[in-house]
Enzyme design. Structure first.
Site, PDB file in Angstrom:
ATOM      1  N   CYS A  94      12.285 -14.687 -50.442  1.00 26.78           N
ATOM      2  CA  CYS A  94      10.971 -15.320 -50.619  1.00 26.78           C
ATOM      3  C   CYS A  94      10.307 -15.542 -49.263  1.00 26.78           C
ATOM      4  O   CYS A  94       9.104 -15.304 -49.096  1.00 26.78           O
ATOM      5  CB  CYS A  94      11.118 -16.660 -51.334  1.00 26.78           C
ATOM      6  SG  CYS A  94      11.857 -16.556 -52.971  1.00 26.78           S
ATOM      7  N   ASP A 110      15.029 -30.530 -10.083  1.00 26.05           N
ATOM      8  CA  ASP A 110      14.118 -31.022  -9.061  1.00 26.05           C
ATOM      9  C   ASP A 110      14.731 -32.295  -8.493  1.00 26.05           C
ATOM     10  O   ASP A 110      15.564 -32.938  -9.151  1.00 26.05           O
ATOM     11  CB  ASP A 110      12.749 -31.295  -9.693  1.00 26.05           C
ATOM     12  CG  ASP A 110      11.805 -31.973  -8.724  1.00 26.05           C
ATOM     13  OD1 ASP A 110      11.663 -31.467  -7.599  1.00 26.05           O
ATOM     14  OD2 ASP A 110      11.228 -33.013  -9.101  1.00 26.05           O
ATOM     15  N   ASP A 169       6.469 -28.736 -10.885  1.00 27.39           N
ATOM     16  CA  ASP A 169       7.622 -28.133 -11.555  1.00 27.39           C
ATOM     17  C   ASP A 169       7.214 -27.218 -12.709  1.00 27.39           C
ATOM     18  O   ASP A 169       8.066 -26.513 -13.261  1.00 27.39           O
ATOM     19  CB  ASP A 169       8.552 -29.227 -12.103  1.00 27.39           C
ATOM     20  CG  ASP A 169       9.146 -30.086 -11.002  1.00 27.39           C
ATOM     21  OD1 ASP A 169       9.501 -29.524  -9.953  1.00 27.39           O
ATOM     22  OD2 ASP A 169       9.251 -31.310 -11.199  1.00 27.39           O
TER      23      ASP A 169
END
Length: 907
Positions: free
Chosen positions: A49, A464, A683
């Protein structure tokens, strides 16, 4: 948030249903530009389906991509200028019904019970579901089928009791054509669309057994020896039972969404014209003044203007304890106010609040397809035709080989009944739904299924530095001098009116040390060098080494031997801190002697303190065999100091945003999966370039939009938890797929070789779907590794600022001898933990339903502390505990017992 989620609110309002379309709020196509729409799809039962609906949607002009989720029964459509009516018509032609989800509900602000009907399973929603309980078709089918099966149960004991044929027909007919009508309707729609699904297989198989029985009954009369009405009736009953159980399990799978939706307030108390007026949540506007009374939910994101309190945001952030808030602080919608009255200024309302954005992120992740699902899609596209072909070959093979066409037909029916594309279709989406929901409960928001699937295979994690491994704001790390408390107090006085970040750091350190603020006058800035003021009538200077030299502050030639030793020691300490990339400010005062003469009294060291959990996060990742790398734009000295403190072998410093992305590509050049953890705009390129981007909440929206995973607390340990839930979820998905494939690969041949009758085949088919969903639901028991809060804090404590106690006043004290520079940046003393001290806690514990649950929760707590007193109020799910054990350990023990803790705090 993702672009898709942000633009969800641009969809047309109003609700349209196939067959009875209603005009959308704005006629014609959707506005130009990339748009996302969601639809409720009714009538899907299996992976076939899903494939058919996706194919129909992708054929609509303007649709660029379509994704259908069987577990949530929703379709997500993206594209330019989407014509809603064309989409609804395409779904209707494919044989299914569809509803456009209202934009307000897409935004996550819908009714908490909007999806409650999903628990009933397909085909039971709507008006009928409102009048009758979802289980009634199963119960009625079982009552009608039981007399057909009962005589078979007595056969092994020599009892041959068979109902008359016409009575069997009377019992089996309503089961076949009334209770089983849903299979005929769905199967016919599939045939009309030129495809097949599970309903078609059930309808064909049971119809064959029923028709064979009717033909035999008409031929031989009521004394016919071999009738198979029980096969057709019991198969339909078992399939109905399986779908009902599956629907209940799927309802539990979306519990995370419902829990988040339940956090939404319905009204807000707004202060207008000096009066407090209650308004509906939809009437709130940015800038409104909101009054939040003790115990109430915060209705919108806001900034605290008046009052102080503690707020419980555990379901939003996973934070274990209430957080103190005061004027200037921020609170999020959905948090529960504690003991104080708060006046807030609304900063984000409705769909723009953090709670609504979290709900959208979880819904997006649950609606998305994992890459592993592609294999299932390819199999489901040919599954039903292949099963029908095997069934036909079984019929012909057995009939031609044995001449027993009745037995051949039953074997063919068993093939059709046991084949189950449902298990294939549910294997992946249920795992994703429960996994993302469990993660969300613990402060980990997974935005897309690809990130969830990929995170399990990570081999490199790059962090970072600033704001991720460190606190991200300057703090006073050390105070050096003969009298460090006096040095800090004078530094506070001389810059008390400054808004410089270093001035804020000095103020925070002085207040934490409990110092009194000396009065200062004639304060002024010395551009590029520092500040000066008069404190208690004496000149005080705070600034750079250049300023000290300009003042002639005894840095080169000291006025006395003792002071000379002090200056030399200070210069050595300052040089050591500067090598580590820290900022040093010198403090000097007038000598009281010659006009303008000054002497150095000490120095302050500023730096970005490493987060308490960073070392544990790095060590934990390394223990998993994951390489940890630090990428920072900061100077090399600061980067080296942090890397040394955290035990990092690899780091890169002084990187531009594009350099970080390039570094990630190099790290993954050998095929390793790489994650990037960051929090700032700089970042964003690296988060996008990584295989998995992980953003820290509290950073910028740009970072969170770019990342595939958002951590709702700035805790590096959540990276470990995100990888853990990814591995657990991926393992469950593989288990589900293995079960679904093995079940069909083994079950279909067994049925084809005549070793399985239709009744057992129906039971096995129902069991397969239920087992897949139930296995996925085990993910609800996942929780991060709990740690003893106090012990963990002591273990992870990094060197912190600690001043010596003030010296006691002594009358007529003799002048103290000159003291060499005293460094006070020592590790905080580890006070012994008081033993036997009890604390009262109050927790909210989910999934408790009976006295047995109460007993298990009590046993879990007393397993940690046999003397603990546990008081459980089952209706409210509140658990009050008087125990000497740590709160985190208590919550972890209850979680491990199978009862999730949704809120906790000291009582």
């Amino acid at each position: 948030m993702s672009q898709t989620a942000n633009q969800t609110g641009t969809a047309q309002t109003g609700t349209a249903r196939t067959g009875r379309p209603q005009a959308p709020a704005s006629p014609g196509s959707m506005p130009h530009g990339s748009t996302a729409l969601q639809f409720d799809i009714r009538g899907m039962t299996c992976a076939s389906c899903v494939a058919r609906v996706e194919k129909a949607l992708r054929g609509v002009p303007g649709v660029d991509d379509a994704s259908v989720n069987l577990a949530t029964e929703k379709a997500r459509v993206r594209g330019d200028a989407i014509d809603v009516q064309a989409v609804l018509a395409a779904i209707d032609r494919a044989g299914y019904e569809a509803l456009v989800i209202d934009p307000a509900r897409q935004a996550g602000s819908g009714d908490a019970g909007a999806d409650a009907g999903a628990a009933a399973g397909p085909g039971t929603r709507g008006r009928a579901a409102a009048r009758w309980p979802a289980w009634w078709p199963v119960a009625l089918a079982a009552l009608l089928s039981l007399p057909l099966v009962a005589p078979m149960l007595g056969a092994p004991f020599g009892l041959h009791l068979m109902l008359p044929g016409w009575l069997q027909l009377a019992l089996a007919t309503p089961v076949q054509f009334w209770l089983g009508a849903r299979f005929y309707r769905a199967g016919w729609k599939a045939l009309r669309a030129g495809a097949g699904n599970m309903d078609l297989l059930v309808a064909l198989g049971t119809s064959a057994a029923y028709a064979l029985s009717v033909w035999t009954l008409l031929r031989d009369g009521s004394g016919a020896a071999h009738l198979y009405f029980e096969s057709s009736a019991v198969v339909i009953t078992l399939v109905l039972l399986g779908k009902w159980l599956e629907g209940r399990a799927k309802g539990q799978a979306v519990a995370a969404i419902r829990a988040l939706q339940s956090l939404q307030a319905t009204h807000a108390l707004v202060r207008r014209g000096g009066q407090d007026v209650q308004v509906a949540l939809a009437a709130l506007r940015v800038g409104d003044l909101i009054v939040v009374r003790p115990g109430e939910r915060v209705p919108a994101d806001g900034r605290v203007l008046e009052g102080s309190s503690h707020v419980d945001a555990s379901l939003l952030t996973g934070e274990s304890l209430p957080v103190a808030v005061a004027p200037g602080g921020h609170v999020a919608a959905g948090a529960v106010n504690g003991e104080g009255l708060l006046l807030l200024e609304a900063t984000a309302v409705g769909a723009d609040s953090m709670l609504s954005r979290i709900i959208r992120m979880v819904e997006d992740a649950q609606a998305a397809k994992a890459p592993i699902q592609r294999l299932v899609d390819r199999v489901s596209a040919v599954f039903v035709p292949v099963v029908l072909l095997i069934s036909l070959l079984t019929l012909l093979g057995w009939g031609l080989a044995t001449g027993d066409w009745q037995g051949a037909l039953l074997n063919a029916v068993a093939v059709q009944v046991i084949a189950c594309p449902c298990a294939l279709g549910l294997a992946t989406p249920t795992g994703i739904m429960v996994g993302t929901g469990s993660a969300a409960r613990h402060g980990i928001l997974i935005k897309d299924a690809a990130a969830l699937e990929t995170a399990h295979a990570l081999r490199v994690v790059a962090f970072d530095k600033t704001g991720t491994l460190t606190e991200g704001r300057p703090q006073v790390l050390a105070v050096e001098g003969a009298d460090p408390r006096r040095v800090l107090a004078l530094a506070w006085a001389v810059q008390q009116y400054s808004e410089h970040p270093l001035a804020h750091a000095v103020t925070a350190a002085a207040r934490e040390a409990g110092l009194a603020l000396p009065a200062a006058t004639e304060a002024r800035a010395l551009p590029g060098r520092g500040v000066q003021a008069r404190v208690d009538g004496e000149p005080v200077y705070l600034g750079s080494l250049r300023l000290m030299r300009e003042l002639g502050a005894g840095m080169e030639v000291a006025s006395g031997a003792g002071q000379g030793r002090s200056a030399a020691a200070l210069r050595e300490v300052a040089a050591r801190h500067e090598v580590d990339g820290r900022t040093v400010s010198w403090l000097a005062t007038g000598t009281g002697g010659a006009e303008g003469a000054v002497e150095v009294r000490g120095l302050l060291v500023f730096g970005d303190r490493i987060k308490p959990t960073s070392r544990a996060a790095v060590a934990g990742l390394q223990a998993l065999g994951i390489e940890v790398v630090m990428l920072t734009g900061d100077n090399a000295g600061s980067a080296a100091a942090v890397a040394r403190e955290l035990g990092l072998a690899h780091y890169l410093a002084e990187l531009l945003p594009g350099d970080k992305a390039d570094a990630l590509r190099r790290l993954g050049a050998d095929g390793r999966k790489v994650a990037m953890v960051g929090d700032g705009i700089n970042d964003a390129p690296a988060l996008a370039a990584a295989d998995v981007g992980i953003a820290m909440a509290g950073g910028t929206d740009v970072a969170m939009h770019t990342a595939g995973i958002t951590l709702m607390r700035g805790d590096p340990l959540l990276v470990l938890d995100a990888i853990a839930i990814s591995r657990r979820t991926y393992r469950k998905i593989r288990q589900n797929l293995a079960w679904a494939f093995v079940y069909n690969v083994v079950g279909i041949p067994v049925a084809a070789f005549g070793l399985l009758n239709p009744v057992l085949a129906g039971a096995a088919m129902a069991l397969s779907s239920v087992s897949v969903v139930t296995n996925a639901l085990l993910l609800r028991r996942w929780a991060p590794v709990r740690r003893d809060g106090a012990a963990f804090a002591r273990e992870q404590a990094l060197p912190a600022l600690q001043l010596p106690p003030p010296a006691p006043a002594t009358p007529a004290a003799a002048p103290a001898p000159a003291v060499a520079a005293q460094q006070i940046n020592h590790e905080a003393a580890k006070a012994p933990q008081t033993q036997g001290e009890h604390t009262m806690y109050e927790l909210t514990v989910e999934d408790m339903s009976c006295k047995h649950c109460v007993g298990r929760v009590t046993k879990a707590v007393q397993g940690l502390d046999p003397a603990a007193k546990v008081d459980i109020d089952l209706p409210t799910k509140k658990v009050r505990i008087d125990s000497s054990a740590d709160l985190d350990r208590i919550a972890g023990a209850i979680d491990e017992a199978g009862y999730p803790v949704s809120a906790r705090a000291p009582a």
